[in-house]
Design a protein around this motif. Structure first.
Motif, mmCIF file in Angstrom:
data_model
loop_
_atom_site.group_PDB
_atom_site.id
_atom_site.type_symbol
_atom_site.label_atom_id
_atom_site.label_comp_id
_atom_site.label_asym_id
_atom_site.label_seq_id
_atom_site.Cartn_x
_atom_site.Cartn_y
_atom_site.Cartn_z
ATOM 1 N N UNK A 1 38.372 39.114 23.459
ATOM 2 C CA UNK A 1 39.300 38.266 24.187
ATOM 3 C C UNK A 1 39.985 39.062 25.280
ATOM 4 N N UNK A 2 40.348 38.382 26.378
ATOM 5 C CA UNK A 2 40.919 39.094 27.519
ATOM 6 C C UNK A 2 41.877 38.187 28.273
ATOM 7 N N UNK A 3 42.987 38.769 28.722
ATOM 8 C CA UNK A 3 43.949 38.100 29.590
ATOM 9 C C UNK A 3 44.096 38.923 30.863
ATOM 10 N N UNK A 4 44.449 38.226 31.974
ATOM 11 C CA UNK A 4 44.585 38.973 33.206
ATOM 12 C C UNK A 4 45.317 38.223 34.283
ATOM 13 N N UNK A 5 45.369 38.828 35.464
ATOM 14 C CA UNK A 5 46.018 38.244 36.626
ATOM 15 C C UNK A 5 45.393 36.902 36.972
ATOM 16 N N UNK A 6 46.113 36.146 37.817
ATOM 17 C CA UNK A 6 45.658 34.832 38.286
ATOM 18 C C UNK A 6 45.463 33.855 37.128
ATOM 19 N N UNK A 7 46.310 34.034 36.083
ATOM 20 C CA UNK A 7 46.246 33.162 34.896
ATOM 21 C C UNK A 7 44.836 33.151 34.304
ATOM 22 N N UNK A 8 44.226 34.317 34.247
ATOM 23 C CA UNK A 8 42.856 34.430 33.740
ATOM 24 C C UNK A 8 42.860 34.601 32.226
ATOM 25 N N UNK A 9 41.946 33.921 31.582
ATOM 26 C CA UNK A 9 41.777 34.042 30.143
ATOM 27 C C UNK A 9 40.297 33.875 29.834
ATOM 28 N N UNK A 10 39.807 34.683 28.893
ATOM 29 C CA UNK A 10 38.397 34.571 28.567
ATOM 30 C C UNK A 10 38.078 35.269 27.273
ATOM 31 N N UNK A 11 36.888 34.979 26.773
ATOM 32 C CA UNK A 11 36.454 35.627 25.554
ATOM 33 C C UNK A 11 35.065 35.178 25.170
ATOM 34 N N UNK B 1 44.697 42.672 37.347
ATOM 35 C CA UNK B 1 44.808 43.467 36.122
ATOM 36 C C UNK B 1 44.263 42.656 34.954
ATOM 37 N N UNK B 2 43.650 43.353 33.983
ATOM 38 C CA UNK B 2 43.121 42.695 32.796
ATOM 39 C C UNK B 2 43.336 43.588 31.576
ATOM 40 N N UNK B 3 43.554 42.957 30.420
ATOM 41 C CA UNK B 3 43.661 43.671 29.156
ATOM 42 C C UNK B 3 42.981 42.834 28.074
ATOM 43 N N UNK B 4 42.290 43.513 27.161
ATOM 44 C CA UNK B 4 41.557 42.764 26.154
ATOM 45 C C UNK B 4 41.411 43.513 24.852
ATOM 46 N N UNK B 5 40.825 42.811 23.880
ATOM 47 C CA UNK B 5 40.604 43.363 22.554
ATOM 48 C C UNK B 5 39.204 42.974 22.101
ATOM 49 N N UNK B 6 38.475 43.956 21.540
ATOM 50 C CA UNK B 6 37.118 43.728 21.067
ATOM 51 C C UNK B 6 37.019 44.121 19.604
ATOM 52 N N UNK B 7 36.179 43.391 18.867
ATOM 53 C CA UNK B 7 36.005 43.724 17.463
ATOM 54 C C UNK B 7 34.624 43.360 16.960
ATOM 55 N N UNK C 1 40.603 48.409 22.206
ATOM 56 C CA UNK C 1 41.439 47.784 23.211
ATOM 57 C C UNK C 1 40.924 48.204 24.579
ATOM 58 N N UNK C 2 40.924 47.274 25.548
ATOM 59 C CA UNK C 2 40.374 47.537 26.877
ATOM 60 C C UNK C 2 41.398 47.187 27.948
ATOM 61 N N UNK C 3 41.242 47.821 29.105
ATOM 62 C CA UNK C 3 42.076 47.504 30.253
ATOM 63 C C UNK C 3 41.360 47.883 31.534
ATOM 64 N N UNK C 4 41.621 47.128 32.596
ATOM 65 C CA UNK C 4 41.011 47.481 33.872
ATOM 66 C C UNK C 4 41.861 46.970 35.024
ATOM 67 N N UNK C 5 41.700 47.626 36.156
ATOM 68 C CA UNK C 5 42.319 47.214 37.409
ATOM 69 C C UNK C 5 41.210 47.128 38.447
ATOM 70 N N UNK C 6 41.036 45.972 39.031
ATOM 71 C CA UNK C 6 40.083 45.799 40.122
ATOM 72 C C UNK C 6 40.815 45.851 41.452
ATOM 73 N N UNK C 7 40.192 46.507 42.433
ATOM 74 C CA UNK C 7 40.765 46.641 43.777
ATOM 75 C C UNK C 7 42.157 47.268 43.686
ATOM 76 N N UNK C 8 42.189 48.475 43.178
ATOM 77 C CA UNK C 8 43.441 49.180 42.886
ATOM 78 C C UNK C 8 44.405 49.194 44.063
ATOM 79 N N UNK C 9 43.912 49.409 45.266
ATOM 80 C CA UNK C 9 44.786 49.551 46.428
ATOM 81 C C UNK C 9 44.993 48.235 47.183
#
Length: 645
Positions: free
Chosen positions: A160-170, A637-643, A612-620
């Protein structure tokens, strides 16, 4: 990720492992072939690569690969085209588990429809491939293979993952395997409110929702017979903005609008493999079905509603010539007989201009393929030769061929690979039959586009196989290119076969390095020189593109951090403003802004089988555009959890 190599997991100094160069290229011919014997150019992206870079849409995993150009009209959900070696988007054949998934209407696959969830590997085969796969494979092939259960017993994976722009996925995957059966079911859903493709205020954001369902089952009937089936369903709803042809300025080309598209794809296959003569002869039967529905909506009212289908059926027979089984033979002859039936239909009488446009259009194609593959001199030299004849009911028949050669030099660390061949692209349904008799008139006299090309490269292993370097030069010539001409009086357009030759040539460089301290580095670079028959530069194909990847496995063996840099220079697009379309048949070209994007990723194993995961796209937060008028995605920005269990 590697050019013809499967990369092992990161290793510490005390258990360093060199690169393994014996990966199998499944789509390399009528039979799978070891990467070290494959003469053509290929890059393999494994599921591990997609996970480490936290790639959620397959097209993001293809960006900056050698010879590959990706363009997107805005962000997630925008039309996403993949071009290979300077060819058009519909010159890239896309397969999912052997099923051709391009829309027969346009002859092109929109990669906005492909999540990376459930994918085991992606093979990017560069260069003319029509002698094996038929039409659409002028630039190359993207061969997608979905996951199948391999470990005995029941296993599951969730993310599962949450992120910027009201993003949600899994996604969720369930797998079961025993001594004779392998079963996999997986599903994924990813939604985002997105951003404003036109570059305007954020309250005009263009959202996207896409869901994918995968299923795969395979059974060993006995030691000689395997049967299986696959299914993939895709449902996507994407919002987008209005493109204004002939706008006063570039800023006015794309403006906010309440437009959306609904896409439903259903792909299914059934197959069987049977061995005989002590496994010296193998028969393969395959049936594939693609059903593609597309609806466009403007302010709640339909403006477009079509359905296209494709049915594939083929028989493939392979015989080992050297008293070995098919799997281990050094000399193989394979033949394939296939049929392909395509249809297209407008579904809504209110959206056409005459009743005749509601008629279902169809065409039947037959293909006959013969291939030889042989290895000599202690398997150091491998030759692969393929010929094909296609019979088409609505346009002229075609013949294609290809030859590939791989030679491992006596030093056992240098490998020469080279290939040459021809390819074709059939006219699309729109080009044959038209769409709107007042504005776009079909041309039933079109002939297939034809291409001839070659490449030559050297793969070099260095530093006890810690480094793999590959440099390849390629060249191709395209004739009978299909383009559109306009009537300046009626403003109607029609497709024609152009005179002259489109030339594409360039250089592909890839390098992979593994150090003893947990650091892995990768570099991919493409130089491309592509022109149309008039000598004008081809658009949306950067002349220079480089990708750099770096990963560091911390000494705790639980934390992996990564960075991916992609830089693009000398990219052009058509200028569709009023000043740029004085001659509608030959719009002016305009150079897009050069840019570089940096992405960061990190993942940490919290507990056994929990990460646990995290990423930043287009950092600058770099401003950029891949298609004139459409703004690229800003920093997210995105953060997620895998199992797994």
């Amino acid at each position: 990720m590697a050019a013809g190599a499967a990369l092992p997991d990161s290793a510490r100094a005390q258990d360093f492992e060199p690169f393994q160069l014996d990966a199998i290229i499944v789509g390399g011919g009528l039979t799978p072939i070891e990467a070290e014997r494959y003469g053509r150019s290929v890059t393999v992206v494994e599921s591990k690569d997609l996970q480490e870079q936290q790639i959620r849409h397959t097209s993001e995993g293809l960006r900056a690969l050698p010879g590959v150009e990706v363009s997107q009209t805005g962000g997630v959900g925008g039309l996403t085209q993949v071009r290979i070696r300077g060819s058009e988007g519909n010159h890239t054949l896309v397969l999912i588990d052997g099923i051709k998934v391009a829309d027969p209407t346009s002859g092109e696959y929109d990669f906005a429809n492909m999540l990376s969830d459930g994918i085991e590997r992606v093979e990017v085969l560069r260069g003319p491939q029509s002698s094996i796969f038929g039409s659409n494979a002028i630039g190359g092939v993207v061969n997608v293979i979905t996951k199948t259960a391999t470990e005995p017993g029941f296993h599951a994976y969730g993310e599962g993952e949450l992120g910027s722009e009201e993003s949600i996925g899994g996604n969720l995957s369930l797998n079961y395997a025993n001594d004779y059966a392998r079963l996999t079911v997986s599903g994924a859903q990813r939604n985002t409110d997105g951003y404003n493709f036109s570059g305007g205020p954020s309250d005009g954001a263009d959202g996207n929702a896409i869901g994918t369902l995968n299923a795969r089952a395979e059974f060993d009937v006995n030691d000689d017979i395997v049967i299986g089936t696959t299914f993939r369903r895709i449902d996507r709803n994407s919002e987008y903005d209005q493109f204004n042809y002939g706008a006063a300025t570039v800023a006015d080309l794309v403006t906010d609008a309440n437009l959306e598209t609904d896409v439903t794809n259903n792909f299914a296959s059934a197959y069987a493999t049977m061995d005989a003569w002590n496994k010296r002869f193998r028969s393969e039967f395959f049936f594939g079905l693609a059903d593609i529905d597309t609806i466009d909506i403007d302010n709640g009212a339909k403006t477009f509603d079509t359905t296209s289908t494709r049915q594939q059926l083929h028989y493939r027979g392979t015989v080992a010539l050297d008293n070995a089984d098919v799997e281990s033979a050094n000399h193989l002859v394979s033949t394939q007989i296939e049929s392909e039936y395509e249809t297209f239909k407008n579904n809504d009488a209110q959206l056409v201009y005459s009743p005749s446009q509601l008629q279902k259009e169809s065409r039947q194609l037959y293909g006959y393929v013969l291939e030889y593959r042989g290895s000599f001199f202690d398997d150091n030299l491998t030759i692969q030769a393929t010929g094909r004849h296609d019979e088409n009911d609505d346009f002229e028949d075609t013949d294609t061929w290809s030859v590939g050669l791989s030679y491992l030099l006596p030093n056992q660390t240098s490998r020469l690979h080279t290939s040459a061949g021809t390819a074709v692209q059939n006219p699309t349904f729109y080009e044959q039959f038209g769409y709107d008799p007042a504005t776009f008139i079909g041309n039933p006299n079109l002939t297939p586009e034809e291409s001839i090309g070659y490449d030559i490269g050297l793969e070099q292993r260095l530093w006890q196989d810690r480094v793999v370097l590959d440099v390849t030069y390629f060249h191709s010539d395209l004739t009978d290119e299909i383009s559109t001409i306009y009537d300046p009086v009626t403003f109607a357009s029609t497709p024609i076969n152009e005179d002259g030759t489109s030339e594409r040539q360039g250089l592909e460089v890839s390098a992979e390095m593994r150090l003893d301290n947990g650091i892995r580095l990768g570099v991919d670079y493409t130089y491309l020189d592509a022109h149309d028959p008039d000598g004008e530069i081809e658009v949306r194909r950067p002349r220079n593109e480089v990708g750099v990847r770096a990963f560091y496995q911390l000494p705790n063996d639980k934390t992996l951090i990564g960075a991916q840099l992609r830089a693009v220079a000398d990219n052009f697009d058509f200028d569709y403003t009023a000043a740029g379309i004085v001659d509608p048949s030959n719009p002016e070209r305009i150079q897009l802004k050069d840019y570089a994007l940096l992405n960061l990723t990190a993942q940490h194993e919290l507990l056994p089988n929990v990460t646990v995961t995290g990423r930043i796209d287009n950092l600058f937060d770099t401003g950029y555009s891949e298609v004139l008028g459409y703004a690229g995605r800003g920093r997210v920005f995105f953060a997620g959890l895998q199992g797994t269990f």
